[in-house]
Write a protein that holds these residues in place. Structure first.
Motif, PDB file in Angstrom:
ATOM      1  N   THR A  13       0.944  -1.191   0.095  1.00  0.00           N
ATOM      2  CA  THR A  13       0.021  -0.067   0.132  1.00  0.00           C
ATOM      3  C   THR A  13       1.096   1.246  -0.042  1.00  0.00           C
ATOM      4  N   VAL A  14       0.575   2.207  -0.859  1.00  0.00           N
ATOM      5  CA  VAL A  14       1.451   3.121  -1.249  1.00  0.00           C
ATOM      6  C   VAL A  14       0.544   4.562  -0.923  1.00  0.00           C
ATOM      7  N   THR A  15       0.908   5.399   0.032  1.00  0.00           N
ATOM      8  CA  THR A  15       0.318   6.621   0.104  1.00  0.00           C
ATOM      9  C   THR A  15       1.171   7.611  -0.183  1.00  0.00           C
ATOM     10  N   ASP A  16       0.721   9.077  -0.018  1.00  0.00           N
ATOM     11  CA  ASP A  16       1.428  10.132  -0.685  1.00  0.00           C
ATOM     12  C   ASP A  16       3.033  10.153   0.131  1.00  0.00           C
ATOM     13  N   THR A  17       3.123   9.720   1.285  1.00  0.00           N
ATOM     14  CA  THR A  17       4.345   9.880   2.131  1.00  0.00           C
ATOM     15  C   THR A  17       5.000   8.440   2.452  1.00  0.00           C
ATOM     16  N   THR A  18       4.216   7.347   2.597  1.00  0.00           N
ATOM     17  CA  THR A  18       4.619   6.140   3.239  1.00  0.00           C
ATOM     18  C   THR A  18       4.376   4.862   2.320  1.00  0.00           C
ATOM     19  N   VAL A  19       4.881   4.051   2.584  1.00  0.00           N
ATOM     20  CA  VAL A  19       4.712   2.691   1.829  1.00  0.00           C
ATOM     21  C   VAL A  19       4.772   1.319   3.042  1.00  0.00           C
ATOM     22  N   ARG A  20       3.676   0.498   2.825  1.00  0.00           N
ATOM     23  CA  ARG A  20       3.363  -0.535   3.731  1.00  0.00           C
ATOM     24  C   ARG A  20       3.270  -1.693   3.163  1.00  0.00           C
ATOM     25  N   LEU A  21       4.070  -2.785   3.504  1.00  0.00           N
ATOM     26  CA  LEU A  21       4.193  -4.252   3.006  1.00  0.00           C
ATOM     27  C   LEU A  21       3.651  -5.243   4.150  1.00  0.00           C
ATOM     28  N   ARG A  22       2.598  -5.742   3.834  1.00  0.00           N
ATOM     29  CA  ARG A  22       2.161  -6.725   4.629  1.00  0.00           C
ATOM     30  C   ARG A  22       1.954  -8.233   3.966  1.00  0.00           C
ATOM     31  N   ASP A  27       4.684  -6.927   8.540  1.00  0.00           N
ATOM     32  CA  ASP A  27       4.052  -5.917   8.561  1.00  0.00           C
ATOM     33  C   ASP A  27       5.033  -4.702   8.606  1.00  0.00           C
ATOM     34  N   VAL A  28       5.339  -4.045   7.522  1.00  0.00           N
ATOM     35  CA  VAL A  28       6.708  -3.189   7.563  1.00  0.00           C
ATOM     36  C   VAL A  28       6.108  -2.087   6.704  1.00  0.00           C
ATOM     37  N   SER A  29       6.594  -0.847   7.450  1.00  0.00           N
ATOM     38  CA  SER A  29       6.177   0.579   6.863  1.00  0.00           C
ATOM     39  C   SER A  29       7.327   1.447   6.732  1.00  0.00           C
ATOM     40  N   ALA A  30       7.344   2.237   5.830  1.00  0.00           N
ATOM     41  CA  ALA A  30       8.448   3.209   5.709  1.00  0.00           C
ATOM     42  C   ALA A  30       8.128   4.283   4.861  1.00  0.00           C
ATOM     43  N   GLU A  31       8.911   5.595   5.020  1.00  0.00           N
ATOM     44  CA  GLU A  31       8.733   6.676   4.254  1.00  0.00           C
ATOM     45  C   GLU A  31       9.475   6.389   2.814  1.00  0.00           C
ATOM     46  N   HIS A  32       8.651   6.791   1.637  1.00  0.00           N
ATOM     47  CA  HIS A  32       9.346   6.542   0.376  1.00  0.00           C
ATOM     48  C   HIS A  32       9.899   7.904  -0.295  1.00  0.00           C
ATOM     49  N   HIS A  33      10.737   7.757  -1.134  1.00  0.00           N
ATOM     50  CA  HIS A  33      11.187   8.930  -1.604  1.00  0.00           C
ATOM     51  C   HIS A  33      10.318   9.585  -2.770  1.00  0.00           C
ATOM     52  N   VAL A  82      11.727   2.626  -9.562  1.00  0.00           N
ATOM     53  CA  VAL A  82      10.522   2.498  -8.877  1.00  0.00           C
ATOM     54  C   VAL A  82      10.693   1.588  -7.702  1.00  0.00           C
ATOM     55  N   ALA A  83      11.625   0.611  -7.501  1.00  0.00           N
ATOM     56  CA  ALA A  83      12.050  -0.035  -6.372  1.00  0.00           C
ATOM     57  C   ALA A  83      12.806   0.891  -5.530  1.00  0.00           C
ATOM     58  N   GLU A  84      13.902   1.790  -6.098  1.00  0.00           N
ATOM     59  CA  GLU A  84      14.488   2.470  -5.650  1.00  0.00           C
ATOM     60  C   GLU A  84      13.831   3.828  -4.460  1.00  0.00           C
ATOM     61  N   SER A  85      12.729   3.985  -5.142  1.00  0.00           N
ATOM     62  CA  SER A  85      11.935   5.123  -4.558  1.00  0.00           C
ATOM     63  C   SER A  85      11.074   4.687  -3.787  1.00  0.00           C
ATOM     64  N   PHE A  86      10.314   3.501  -3.761  1.00  0.00           N
ATOM     65  CA  PHE A  86       9.128   2.949  -3.208  1.00  0.00           C
ATOM     66  C   PHE A  86       9.481   1.844  -2.392  1.00  0.00           C
ATOM     67  N   LEU A  87      10.300   1.137  -2.506  1.00  0.00           N
ATOM     68  CA  LEU A  87      10.733  -0.016  -1.695  1.00  0.00           C
ATOM     69  C   LEU A  87      12.240   0.250  -0.974  1.00  0.00           C
TER      70      LEU A  87
END
Length: 187
Positions: A13-22, A27-33, A82-87
């Motif tokens: 799940t990608v929001t405007d500032t974070t990405v979450r993998l479940r 269950d991991v969340s982090a900020e993306h670029h 995309v992986a560098e920015s969002f994962l």
């Protein structure tokens, strides 16, 4: 992933500032670029090359000696960006663990991507963190787009149905109109 007849369901799940993998055990969340300049330029390059190759293909339909289209390489690079920015690393590591466990158990992985405003990105081209194979080409991964559920408003009732019953021209066959109407109402 214990049952060999199961599927590992994973959600990104990608929001405007974070990405979450479940997923299973993760269950991991982090900020993306977000959209970087390199990613934006790479997307534009893929679109340009696809447009150009489509025009060339139309004008040179008889040429069958063409190599791998250049936009395939650009799409691979775009997937990497995309992986560098969002994962970020925590998500990349979690996805690696899920896929490694699935590979060792020979289980399929269903990866649903809910990307919101980043839905235009080629998520299917994102390389799997260990083998670097694009997720859509990985033999055990099925990637699909998720759309958020939106509540539906009930239709004002009651439901109205128009039923037309006719008599055939052949007068030897007789229809019981009342019986047919009862069958429609019962259904």
């Amino acid at each position: 992933l214990q049952n060999r007849y199961q599927t590992a369901d994973v959600s990104l799940t990608v929001t405007d500032t974070t990405v979450r993998l479940r997923g299973p055990g993760e269950d991991v969340s982090a900020e993306h670029h977000g959209l970087t300049l390199a990613l934006t330029n790479s997307l534009a390059e893929v679109r340009r090359l696809r447009s150009t190759s489509a025009n060339v293909a139309r004008t040179n339909a008889e040429d069958t000696n063409s190599a791998v289209p250049q936009h395939d390489f650009s799409l691979r690079r775009t997937g990497e960006l995309v992986a560098e920015s969002f994962l970020p690393e925590p998500l990349s590591n979690a996805l690696s663990r899920i896929i490694a466990q699935a590979v060792s158990s020979h289980l399929p992985v269903r990866l649903g991507v809910q990307a919101g405003s980043f839905g235009h990105l080629p998520w299917e081209a994102v390389p799997e963190p260990v083998s670097q194979v694009p997720l859509s080409l990985h033999p055990l991964v099925s990637i699909y787009r998720e759309v958020p559920n939106t509540p539906t408003s009930p239709l004002p009732g009651p439901l109205r149905i128009v039923v037309a019953i006719s008599t055939p021209r052949d007068t030897r066959s007789f229809n019981n109109h009342e019986e047919e109407l009862r069958a429609v109402l019962a259904a």
